[in-house]
Design an enzyme around this catalytic site. Structure first.
Site, PDB file in Angstrom:
ATOM      1  N   GLY A  12       5.816   8.269   1.390  1.00  0.00           N
ATOM      2  CA  GLY A  12       6.713   7.984   2.521  1.00  0.00           C
ATOM      3  C   GLY A  12       7.603   6.790   2.211  1.00  0.00           C
ATOM      4  N   HIS A  13       6.994   5.715   1.722  1.00  0.00           N
ATOM      5  CA  HIS A  13       7.769   4.530   1.341  1.00  0.00           C
ATOM      6  C   HIS A  13       8.747   4.870   0.207  1.00  0.00           C
ATOM      7  CE1 HIS A  13       3.919   2.442   2.713  1.00  0.00           C
ATOM      8  NE2 HIS A  13       4.826   1.926   3.516  1.00  0.00           N
TER       9      HIS A  13
ATOM     10  N   HIS B 203       3.101   4.539  -0.478  1.00  0.00           N
ATOM     11  CA  HIS B 203       2.835   5.971  -0.634  1.00  0.00           C
ATOM     12  C   HIS B 203       4.176   6.690  -0.678  1.00  0.00           C
ATOM     13  CE1 HIS B 203       3.801   6.096   3.605  1.00  0.00           C
ATOM     14  NE2 HIS B 203       2.824   5.243   3.862  1.00  0.00           N
TER      15      HIS B 203
ATOM     16  N   ASP C 258       7.930   5.329  12.267  1.00  0.00           N
ATOM     17  CA  ASP C 258       7.781   4.280  13.295  1.00  0.00           C
ATOM     18  C   ASP C 258       9.032   4.334  14.169  1.00  0.00           C
ATOM     19  OD1 ASP C 258       5.307   2.578  12.226  1.00  0.00           O
ATOM     20  OD2 ASP C 258       6.515   3.200  10.530  1.00  0.00           O
TER      21      ASP C 258
ATOM     22  N   GLN D 151       9.946   1.466  16.545  1.00  0.00           N
ATOM     23  CA  GLN D 151      10.353   0.310  15.736  1.00  0.00           C
ATOM     24  C   GLN D 151      11.793   0.466  15.247  1.00  0.00           C
ATOM     25  OE1 GLN D 151       7.821  -1.492  12.483  1.00  0.00           O
ATOM     26  NE2 GLN D 151       9.142  -0.241  11.201  1.00  0.00           N
TER      27      GLN D 151
ATOM     28  N   ALA E 295       0.870  -1.185   0.000  1.00  0.00           N
ATOM     29  CA  ALA E 295       0.000   0.000   0.000  1.00  0.00           C
ATOM     30  C   ALA E 295       0.902   1.229   0.000  1.00  0.00           C
ATOM     31  CB  ALA E 295      -0.948   0.003   1.196  1.00  0.00           C
TER      32      ALA E 295
ATOM     33  N   MET F 283       2.343  10.680   6.393  1.00  0.00           N
ATOM     34  CA  MET F 283       1.773   9.709   5.437  1.00  0.00           C
ATOM     35  C   MET F 283       1.755   8.333   6.060  1.00  0.00           C
ATOM     36  SD  MET F 283       3.544  10.882   1.940  1.00  0.00           S
ATOM     37  CE  MET F 283       3.127  12.448   1.201  1.00  0.00           C
TER      38      MET F 283
ATOM     39  N   GLN G 189       2.581  -9.519  13.423  1.00  0.00           N
ATOM     40  CA  GLN G 189       2.702  -8.232  14.117  1.00  0.00           C
ATOM     41  C   GLN G 189       1.355  -7.535  14.309  1.00  0.00           C
ATOM     42  OE1 GLN G 189       5.324  -6.664  10.914  1.00  0.00           O
ATOM     43  NE2 GLN G 189       4.236  -4.739  11.210  1.00  0.00           N
TER      44      GLN G 189
HETATM   45  P1  AMP Z   1       4.923  -0.024   6.544  1.00  0.00           P
HETATM   46  O1  AMP Z   1       4.598  -0.437   5.151  1.00  0.00           O
HETATM   47  O2  AMP Z   1       3.899   0.847   7.165  1.00  0.00           O
HETATM   48  O3  AMP Z   1       5.357  -1.177   7.402  1.00  0.00           O
HETATM   49  O4  AMP Z   1       6.201   0.911   6.421  1.00  0.00           O
HETATM   50  C1  AMP Z   1       7.366   0.484   5.796  1.00  0.00           C
HETATM   51  C2  AMP Z   1       8.476   1.450   6.096  1.00  0.00           C
HETATM   52  O5  AMP Z   1       8.109   2.741   5.614  1.00  0.00           O
HETATM   53  C3  AMP Z   1       8.747   1.602   7.601  1.00  0.00           C
HETATM   54  O6  AMP Z   1      10.151   1.679   7.808  1.00  0.00           O
HETATM   55  C4  AMP Z   1       8.055   2.890   7.930  1.00  0.00           C
HETATM   56  O7  AMP Z   1       8.620   3.565   9.033  1.00  0.00           O
HETATM   57  C5  AMP Z   1       8.271   3.681   6.661  1.00  0.00           C
HETATM   58  N1  AMP Z   1       7.283   4.748   6.533  1.00  0.00           N
HETATM   59  C6  AMP Z   1       5.934   4.629   6.595  1.00  0.00           C
HETATM   60  N2  AMP Z   1       5.345   5.833   6.486  1.00  0.00           N
HETATM   61  C7  AMP Z   1       6.352   6.733   6.375  1.00  0.00           C
HETATM   62  C8  AMP Z   1       6.411   8.157   6.243  1.00  0.00           C
HETATM   63  N3  AMP Z   1       5.307   8.895   6.235  1.00  0.00           N
HETATM   64  N4  AMP Z   1       7.617   8.747   6.138  1.00  0.00           N
HETATM   65  C9  AMP Z   1       8.764   8.012   6.161  1.00  0.00           C
HETATM   66  N5  AMP Z   1       8.768   6.661   6.293  1.00  0.00           N
HETATM   67  C10 AMP Z   1       7.594   6.034   6.393  1.00  0.00           C
END
Ligand code: AMP
Length: 305
Positions: A37-38, A35, A152, A155, A33, A186, A62
């Site tokens: 941020g990723h 965005h 996170d 984490q 999913a 995000m 998790q």
């Molecule tokens: P997730 O898919 O939510 O597990 O996130 C995967 C990685 O993307 C993790 O290391 C998150 O911390 C990082 N991440 C998620 N959202 C953001 C964001 N808004 N800005 C920077 N990193 C992000």
């Protein structure tokens, strides 16, 4: 072309070949999913390595009971198109069976002083699930560097601890939080927010910004976003202790329409121990719920000089 891998063996063969050619490899673990941020993590990975590998795995272990594992947004085709646009080399999409085959019986858990507080209090078992899957992803793909978002924050620090403690030969890099125009961090979960909740959500960051700028003007220097401008128009936290400040953020969130606040806490940026005075850098972390959607955010606090 983004090369797709489903099995550890095929991924490892590719990684070994690239390493033999002297290439540096970065891993960006995600749950999909995707965005901006990723994608920012992937762009950072491209700056730091020759090959960028992204994993997409919605890790069942998790998610706690009653959490959104089933509902978690998944769209592999859209994700693949984004990865192609960014120019990611390899996409690893393991199956649950590949990750947790019959007889799987190992958990990687980091000590409770890091994992059984902040988010860990409200999501029992969450960080054991995260650490186990991240340890597996690192061992499976053997990258030189792995990038995680500061979004996170707990984490990230727990993973740093785990990698150091287990002598995993990888460099962990933290990446800055990417935000929407109005300051909301995000998140794949933002799609759960109703229109009304979405309007309210940026308050989280506005209050963090306001706290950081009141306590440590340098923290905001040069990054005055729209969120900060809005924060500047709201009453200040002048002359209060860190604890009172956290309490006032909690109160304001609840009074403004947030349904609950899991925590607002100032902590040591590395050990995550609570701090009561700003005589060293700290991190202000918050988790709060709008309806069923849990939002987290954080900001750096610089010492008062
Ligand atoms: P997730 O898919 O939510 O597990 O996130 C995967 C990685 O993307 C993790 O290391 C998150 O911390 C990082 N991440 C998620 N959202 C953001 C964001 N808004 N800005 C920077 N990193 C992000």
């Amino acid at each position: 072309m983004v090369q797709l891998f489903h099995s550890v063996s095929s991924l490892r063969a590719q990684v070994s070949k690239s390493k033999a050619d002297g290439e540096k490899i970065a891993l960006v673990p995600t749950m999909g999913a995707l965005h901006e941020g990723h994608l920012s993590l992937m762009r950072l990975a491209q700056e730091k390595a020759d090959r960028v590998m992204v994993s997409i795995f919605v890790n069942p272990t998790q998610f706690g009971e009653g959490e959104d594992f089933e509902a978690y947004p998944r769209d592999l085709e859209v994700d693949r198109a984004l990865l192609k646009e960014v120019g990611v080399d390899w996409l690893y999409v393991p199956t649950v069976k590949e990750m947790y085959p019959h007889g799987f019986a190992t958990t990687v858990s980091v000590a409770e002083h890091l994992t059984n507080r902040l988010c860990g209090v409200h999501r029992p078992g969450h960080f054991a699930g995260v650490c186990t899957v991240v340890a597996k992803l690192l061992l499976q793909s053997q990258p030189d560097i792995a990038i995680f978002g500061e979004k996170d924050y707990q984490q990230l620090q727990i993973i740093r601890r785990m990698v150091e403690d287990l002598d995993v030969p990888v460099q962990i890099i933290g990446a800055a939080i990417q935000r929407e125009e109005d300051g909301l961090a995000m998140s794949s979960r933002n799609v759960y927010l109703s229109a009304e909740e979405r309007q309210l959500a940026p308050l989280l960051y506005r209050l963090l910004q306001r706290a950081a700028s009141e306590l440590s003007p340098r923290a905001c220097h040069g990054v005055l976003s729209r969120g900060a401008e809005a924060a500047a128009r709201t009453p200040s936290f002048d002359g209060v202790t860190l604890l009172e400040l956290c309490q006032s953020i909690e109160r304001e969130l609840l009074e403004s329409g947030f349904d609950s606040v899991d925590y607002v806490e100032a902590v040591d940026p590395n050990s995550l121990k609570p701090v009561s005075e700003l005589n060293q850098p700290a991190r202000l972390l918050v988790a709060a719920k709008l309806g069923n959607t849990r939002l987290i955010d954080n900001i750096a606090l610089e010492p008062i000089s």
